[in-house]
Design a protein around this motif. Structure first.
Motif, short mmCIF file in Angstrom:
data_model
loop_
_atom_site.label_atom_id
_atom_site.label_comp_id
_atom_site.label_asym_id
_atom_site.label_seq_id
_atom_site.Cartn_x
_atom_site.Cartn_y
_atom_site.Cartn_z
N ALA A 96 16.48 4.93 4.94
CA ALA A 96 15.67 5.89 5.70
C ALA A 96 14.42 5.22 6.27
O ALA A 96 14.01 5.50 7.40
N GLY A 97 13.79 4.35 5.48
CA GLY A 97 12.61 3.65 5.94
C GLY A 97 12.90 2.76 7.13
O GLY A 97 12.14 2.72 8.10
N LYS A 98 14.02 2.04 7.08
CA LYS A 98 14.36 1.15 8.18
C LYS A 98 14.74 1.94 9.42
O LYS A 98 14.40 1.56 10.55
N LEU A 99 15.46 3.04 9.23
CA LEU A 99 15.81 3.88 10.36
C LEU A 99 14.57 4.52 10.98
O LEU A 99 14.54 4.84 12.17
N GLY A 100 13.53 4.68 10.16
CA GLY A 100 12.28 5.26 10.66
C GLY A 100 11.42 4.29 11.44
O GLY A 100 10.38 4.67 11.95
N GLY A 101 11.86 3.04 11.54
CA GLY A 101 11.14 2.09 12.36
C GLY A 101 10.56 0.91 11.60
O GLY A 101 10.00 0.00 12.21
N ALA A 102 10.69 0.89 10.26
CA ALA A 102 10.20 -0.26 9.49
C ALA A 102 11.10 -1.46 9.73
O ALA A 102 12.32 -1.32 9.88
N ASP A 103 10.51 -2.64 9.76
CA ASP A 103 11.28 -3.85 9.99
C ASP A 103 11.87 -4.43 8.71
O ASP A 103 12.86 -5.15 8.75
N ASP A 104 11.25 -4.11 7.58
CA ASP A 104 11.78 -4.58 6.31
C ASP A 104 11.18 -3.76 5.18
O ASP A 104 10.26 -2.95 5.41
N TYR A 105 11.67 -4.00 3.97
CA TYR A 105 11.35 -3.15 2.83
C TYR A 105 11.23 -4.04 1.60
O TYR A 105 12.19 -4.70 1.20
N LEU A 106 10.05 -4.10 1.01
CA LEU A 106 9.82 -4.87 -0.21
C LEU A 106 9.54 -3.92 -1.36
O LEU A 106 8.80 -2.95 -1.21
N VAL A 107 10.13 -4.19 -2.50
CA VAL A 107 10.08 -3.26 -3.64
C VAL A 107 9.13 -3.77 -4.71
O VAL A 107 9.09 -4.97 -5.02
N LYS A 108 8.31 -2.87 -5.25
CA LYS A 108 7.45 -3.19 -6.39
C LYS A 108 8.28 -3.18 -7.67
O LYS A 108 9.28 -2.48 -7.76
N PRO A 109 7.86 -3.91 -8.71
CA PRO A 109 6.69 -4.82 -8.73
C PRO A 109 6.90 -5.99 -7.78
O PRO A 109 8.02 -6.43 -7.55
N VAL A 110 5.80 -6.46 -7.24
CA VAL A 110 5.86 -7.44 -6.16
C VAL A 110 6.36 -8.79 -6.64
O VAL A 110 5.85 -9.35 -7.61
N ASP A 111 7.41 -9.26 -6.01
CA ASP A 111 7.89 -10.63 -6.19
C ASP A 111 7.21 -11.45 -5.09
O ASP A 111 7.60 -11.39 -3.93
N TYR A 112 6.17 -12.18 -5.45
CA TYR A 112 5.34 -12.84 -4.44
C TYR A 112 6.10 -13.93 -3.68
O TYR A 112 5.85 -14.15 -2.49
#
Length: 337
Positions: A96-112
């Protein structure tokens, strides 16, 4: 690193925001941290980032709201990658986030390590697109300059269908793309001898008008291509004398059905235009006259002339015909439907 890429980090948790910014700075980027969507909008009103990294769940204005505002109100940021950072790892939420216009999606906890790799990948993609745009524009500018001197070889490699005719509609040159069309109905026919069909009164009238004009106007004629089941646009503009011919015209064959007319967002990003300049450029490429453009944009003819003057300066062109070809030279970079 020189010319550090600027990353806007929008995260409401101070500790996490500081940690992300520190990692980005350590990797050689410039990082700007803000606490919510409203603060991000305030920053964007004054500065332009190279990439936006944004948490979804924030107070006041959350990540989705910020993305919507940017996509709706800031077309000049359309090429800036927007990456969501979220604790929601559900597959449907990511889709849903990508269809909404986001280019990518990173999930917490942050993998730096993953974060830095993703940021780097998106910045490289933007850089490749910018290089491709600049190369295409330089190629088009060179080709147009060569045509004015009667040298057509540079036009051979352009993606647009281009035909050069004299005032009597005799074809002086047609590039491979135009020759491949061969016949696009009664509006423009190129036989084996590359002679232009003269049975289209609208085309002949438009050609005569362009030849007599001293302001560099472009006129358009809509023709039907039965075998393609759609209309084509013939854009006609005068060019400098070629091969001893006192006056010649460039005919650009545009096919709206194949996305040969770039979107205003792409024009704005590629040519560093204002939203109004980009809108006008797209309308010119569709074959609209200045008075028609004024009606569509809801501005005066004087305002259209002002924006057109700026377009000439920004694209290093002098006539509308050259400007139209310049705009259409970006067609291969337009997103597919």
């Amino acid at each position: 690193m020189n010319n550090k890429a600027r990353i806007l980090v929008c995260e409401d948790e101070p500790a996490l925001r500081n940690d992300i910014c520190a990692e980005l700075v350590e990797a050689g980027y410039e990082a700007v941290g803000v606490r919510d969507g409203n603060d991000a909008l305030a920053f964007l009103a004054e500065g332009r980032p190279d990439l936006i990294l944004c948490d979804i769940a924030m107070p006041v204005l959350d990540g989705r709201g910020l993305l919507d505002r940017i996509r709706d109100d800031r077309p000049d940021l359309s090429t800036v990658p927007f990456l969501f950072l979220t604790a929601f790892s559900d597959r449907q939420d990511i889709i849903a986030g990508k269809l909404g216009g986001a280019d990518d999606y990173l999930v917490k906890p942050v993998d730096y390590e993953m974060l830095l790799a993703t940021v780097s990948a998106h910045l490289r993609l933007v850089s490749r697109v910018e290089i491709a745009v600049n190369d295409r524009l330089a190629q088009t500018r060179e080709a147009l300059g060569s045509a004015e001197n009667g040298h057509y070889s540079a036009l051979e490699c352009l993606a647009q269908a281009l035909v050069i005719v004299d005032r009597e509609a005799h074809v002086l040159y047609a590039n491979p793309k135009a020759r491949s069309l061969a016949c696009i109905g009664a509006g423009l026919q190129l036989d084996r001898a590359l002679s232009l069909s003269k049975n289209n009164a609208l085309f002949i009238d438009a050609l005569a008008e362009v030849m007599a004009d001293e302001t560099g106007m472009v006129r358009s004629v809509i023709v039907t291509a039965p075998e393609r089941d759609r209309e084509m646009i013939l854009l006609i503009g005068r060019i400098a004398a070629v091969e001893g011919v006192q006056r010649a015209a460039l005919v650009v064959i545009a096919d709206p059905g194949t996305r040969s007319i770039p979107e205003p967002d792409l024009l704005q990003a590629a040519l560093n235009l204002t939203p109004k300049e980009a809108e006008l450029a797209a309308l010119l490429a569709k074959g609209l006259r200045s008075e028609e453009i004024a009606d569509v944009m809801g501005v005066s003819s004087t305002t259209v002339s002002y924006h057109l003057k700026n377009l000439f300066a920004k694209t290093q062109t002098n006539r509308q015909s050259d400007l139209v070809v310049f705009i259409l030279s970006l067609c291969a970079l337009s997103p597919s439907r």
